[in-house]
Design a protein around this motif. Sequence first.
Motif, PDB file in Angstrom:
ATOM      1  N   ALA A 203      -3.517   2.274 -13.446  1.00 48.48           N
ATOM      2  CA  ALA A 203      -3.349   1.206 -12.478  1.00 48.48           C
ATOM      3  C   ALA A 203      -3.121   1.856 -10.940  1.00 48.48           C
ATOM      4  N   LEU A 204      -2.130   2.970 -11.050  1.00 51.60           N
ATOM      5  CA  LEU A 204      -1.766   3.402 -10.037  1.00 51.60           C
ATOM      6  C   LEU A 204      -2.911   4.191  -9.031  1.00 51.60           C
ATOM      7  N   TRP A 205      -4.139   4.595  -9.708  1.00 53.67           N
ATOM      8  CA  TRP A 205      -4.999   5.178  -9.368  1.00 53.67           C
ATOM      9  C   TRP A 205      -6.213   4.198  -8.761  1.00 53.67           C
ATOM     10  N   LEU A 206      -5.924   3.015  -8.948  1.00 53.92           N
ATOM     11  CA  LEU A 206      -6.624   2.136  -8.356  1.00 53.92           C
ATOM     12  C   LEU A 206      -6.335   1.858  -6.906  1.00 53.92           C
ATOM     13  N   LEU A 207      -5.089   1.880  -6.821  1.00 54.92           N
ATOM     14  CA  LEU A 207      -4.384   1.506  -5.426  1.00 54.92           C
ATOM     15  C   LEU A 207      -4.986   2.107  -4.231  1.00 54.92           C
ATOM     16  N   PRO A 208      -5.458   3.406  -4.195  1.00 58.78           N
ATOM     17  CA  PRO A 208      -5.891   4.190  -3.174  1.00 58.78           C
ATOM     18  C   PRO A 208      -7.406   3.528  -2.599  1.00 58.78           C
ATOM     19  N   ALA A 209      -7.998   2.525  -3.430  1.00 58.81           N
ATOM     20  CA  ALA A 209      -8.895   1.943  -2.920  1.00 58.81           C
ATOM     21  C   ALA A 209      -8.643   0.893  -1.739  1.00 58.81           C
ATOM     22  N   CYS A 210      -7.441   0.678  -1.389  1.00 59.77           N
ATOM     23  CA  CYS A 210      -7.138  -0.020  -0.297  1.00 59.77           C
ATOM     24  C   CYS A 210      -7.170   0.780   0.928  1.00 59.77           C
ATOM     25  N   ALA A 211      -7.424   2.090   0.747  1.00 57.99           N
ATOM     26  CA  ALA A 211      -7.533   2.733   2.157  1.00 57.99           C
ATOM     27  C   ALA A 211      -9.069   2.268   2.706  1.00 57.99           C
ATOM     28  N   PHE A 212      -9.993   1.370   2.148  1.00 56.48           N
ATOM     29  CA  PHE A 212     -11.334   1.015   2.469  1.00 56.48           C
ATOM     30  C   PHE A 212     -10.854  -0.138   3.470  1.00 56.48           C
ATOM     31  N   LEU A 213      -9.753  -0.859   3.328  1.00 54.64           N
ATOM     32  CA  LEU A 213      -9.381  -2.230   3.812  1.00 54.64           C
ATOM     33  C   LEU A 213      -9.069  -1.914   5.526  1.00 54.64           C
ATOM     34  N   THR A 214      -9.763  -2.891   6.196  1.00 59.03           N
ATOM     35  CA  THR A 214      -9.595  -2.895   7.918  1.00 59.03           C
ATOM     36  C   THR A 214      -8.465  -3.517   8.508  1.00 59.03           C
ATOM     37  N   ARG A 215      -7.686  -4.312   7.557  1.00 54.36           N
ATOM     38  CA  ARG A 215      -6.583  -5.289   7.998  1.00 54.36           C
ATOM     39  C   ARG A 215      -5.415  -5.038   7.216  1.00 54.36           C
ATOM     40  N   PRO A 216      -4.730  -3.782   7.234  1.00 54.80           N
ATOM     41  CA  PRO A 216      -3.742  -3.178   6.486  1.00 54.80           C
ATOM     42  C   PRO A 216      -2.594  -4.250   6.373  1.00 54.80           C
ATOM     43  N   ARG A 217      -2.248  -4.885   7.280  1.00 54.03           N
ATOM     44  CA  ARG A 217      -0.861  -5.491   7.485  1.00 54.03           C
ATOM     45  C   ARG A 217      -0.909  -6.919   6.870  1.00 54.03           C
ATOM     46  N   ALA A 218      -2.200  -7.545   6.931  1.00 55.76           N
ATOM     47  CA  ALA A 218      -2.383  -8.766   6.233  1.00 55.76           C
ATOM     48  C   ALA A 218      -2.478  -8.490   4.744  1.00 55.76           C
ATOM     49  N   TRP A 219      -2.882  -7.360   4.354  1.00 58.14           N
ATOM     50  CA  TRP A 219      -3.265  -7.089   2.836  1.00 58.14           C
ATOM     51  C   TRP A 219      -1.671  -6.543   2.427  1.00 58.14           C
ATOM     52  N   LEU A 220      -1.199  -6.069   3.114  1.00 59.61           N
ATOM     53  CA  LEU A 220       0.322  -5.621   2.779  1.00 59.61           C
ATOM     54  C   LEU A 220       1.155  -6.843   2.455  1.00 59.61           C
ATOM     55  N   THR A 221       0.901  -7.884   3.238  1.00 57.89           N
ATOM     56  CA  THR A 221       1.860  -8.982   3.105  1.00 57.89           C
ATOM     57  C   THR A 221       1.341  -9.753   1.993  1.00 57.89           C
ATOM     58  N   ALA A 222       0.154  -9.497   1.414  1.00 53.44           N
ATOM     59  CA  ALA A 222      -0.146 -10.421   0.294  1.00 53.44           C
ATOM     60  C   ALA A 222       0.188  -9.626  -0.856  1.00 53.44           C
ATOM     61  N   GLN A 223       0.308  -8.323  -0.869  1.00 48.29           N
ATOM     62  CA  GLN A 223       0.667  -7.485  -1.986  1.00 48.29           C
ATOM     63  C   GLN A 223       2.439  -7.608  -1.994  1.00 48.29           C
ATOM     64  N   ALA A 224       3.286  -7.571  -1.067  1.00 52.88           N
ATOM     65  CA  ALA A 224       4.710  -7.955  -1.279  1.00 52.88           C
ATOM     66  C   ALA A 224       5.130  -9.452  -1.686  1.00 52.88           C
ATOM     67  N   ALA A 225       4.107 -10.146  -1.180  1.00 46.33           N
ATOM     68  CA  ALA A 225       4.352 -11.625  -1.583  1.00 46.33           C
ATOM     69  C   ALA A 225       4.270 -11.985  -3.043  1.00 46.33           C
ATOM     70  N   LEU A 226       3.288 -11.127  -3.550  1.00 44.42           N
ATOM     71  CA  LEU A 226       2.752 -11.177  -5.034  1.00 44.42           C
ATOM     72  C   LEU A 226       3.876 -10.640  -5.853  1.00 44.42           C
ATOM     73  N   ALA A 227       4.323  -9.544  -5.295  1.00 46.11           N
ATOM     74  CA  ALA A 227       5.437  -8.742  -6.141  1.00 46.11           C
ATOM     75  C   ALA A 227       6.742  -9.510  -6.093  1.00 46.11           C
ATOM     76  N   LEU A 228       7.348 -10.152  -4.834  1.00 46.15           N
ATOM     77  CA  LEU A 228       8.477 -10.725  -4.845  1.00 46.15           C
ATOM     78  C   LEU A 228       8.320 -12.160  -5.720  1.00 46.15           C
ATOM     79  N   LEU A 229       7.192 -12.798  -5.647  1.00 47.79           N
ATOM     80  CA  LEU A 229       7.045 -14.138  -6.258  1.00 47.79           C
ATOM     81  C   LEU A 229       7.261 -13.700  -7.941  1.00 47.79           C
ATOM     82  N   LEU A 230       6.522 -12.777  -8.384  1.00 51.07           N
ATOM     83  CA  LEU A 230       6.459 -12.397  -9.712  1.00 51.07           C
ATOM     84  C   LEU A 230       7.886 -12.041 -10.252  1.00 51.07           C
TER      85      LEU A 230
END
Length: 452
Positions: free
Chosen positions: A417-444
């Motif tokens: 799974a760690l090697w799937l994470l670099p795909a996020c380099a293709f995203l153009t709005r990093p802060r919005a996506w990072l917020t979603a990542q953090a929110a999911l981890a905190l909720l879980l």
Amino acid sequence: MNRDHLRDLSAVLTAALLVTTAAVIGTAIEHRHGTLHVSWPPLYGYWEPHVGPGTPAAIVVAVTVVAYGPLLAARLPWRALLVTACGTATAWTFSLAMVDGWQRGIVRRLTTRYEYLQVIDPVNRFHDIPAVLRDFTHHILFHSPDAWPPHVAGHPPGATLTFVLLDRIGLGGGAWAGVWCITVGATAAVAVLVTVRALCGEALARRAAPFLVLAPAAVWMGTSADGYFAAVAAWAVAFLALALAVTGHRPRSSGLASGLLFGLTAYLSYGLTLFAVIVGVVVLLGSRRLRPLAYALAGLVVVPAAFTFAGFNWWEAYHLLVTRYYQGAGGVRPYGYWVWANLACTVLVVGPATVAGLRRAGAAPVREGFRGRLRTIADAPESRLALLVFAALLALLTADLSGMSKAETERIWLPFALWLLPACAFLTRPRAWLTAQAALALLLNHLLLTGW
């Protein structure tokens, strides 16, 4: 909102539907038949909303990375970025583990009746290591004399020996074992960054850095030995990438280090032999400089030769493990559910940003081709990164189809799974996506008490 963003959201909504379907159908199966052996399908965990001493720290780390991560990743000198990424990943993982408290979140994780430390404390069954290695396979099956606990039986002895050796140097017990897994596991993010830079360029590595640090995978990196396994495998790949890179330094020593770590990886977890798929792509991307492969191959034989000489038969142990797997929950859990519900687990591990990034990665080779560049598509940095992440996805899907990964894949598949994470380099709005990542981890982490 442009068309690419709409497609990203469509991919994320599809992934969310997969998770929801797995939860609804899994709950129905478990209530009716009790064959899934998980309390909160598709994850191995329990519904227990809670906060803990790690809650404030986790929130602070998340907010800091969202606010400053992309900027620092773009501006810090490379070595400073690696140090910062390692430190932040460690803080993120520690803080999430501490949401469950010191005892429950760290100390007791590796001391339950399933875990490695059961054979060390209170009775050290590894007091004579050569004798144990010679006799290891005789205790794998469920009904064998003094059968190993599930995780000891389910892995080659290299995994348990790690904690035995920690105990020998005075770092015994659950606290040191937990700290070891978290601190070593956090370095995996650095290894992936090093690999992406060597094979795909520094720009993409910098864009991926905040996502490697703030991954939902940290929920399980801090609670299982699989985070440690993930780091060893990741550094094996990183050293190979450095050895094969045209601009790489010390290719011989890097190649040798890679081989040694790959050999160790195979003796930490049987399933990590699937890293051969990722290795194949790394060799393909670094094919202009293949001479260091000889040193990697030389290093590769060292650990297997040592274990074999000591009397441990890897192949015999693996076949006995397959038998034991079907003697236990693996023989009851329905393949027809887990073959797709495992992927729902993976969505929760890698997060919505990675789902969107993988969608964009799939379009990268096509996009490069349409630009009409003189160089081949395989030479384009974005296409090279796409090949790398899809190699990890292929290894993960192979593990899924094998039937030897039914449930608990939120920890078992961490190395892939760690090697799937670099795909996020293709995203153009990093802060919005990072917020979603953090929110999911905190909720879980705050709604569930994870099993590992």
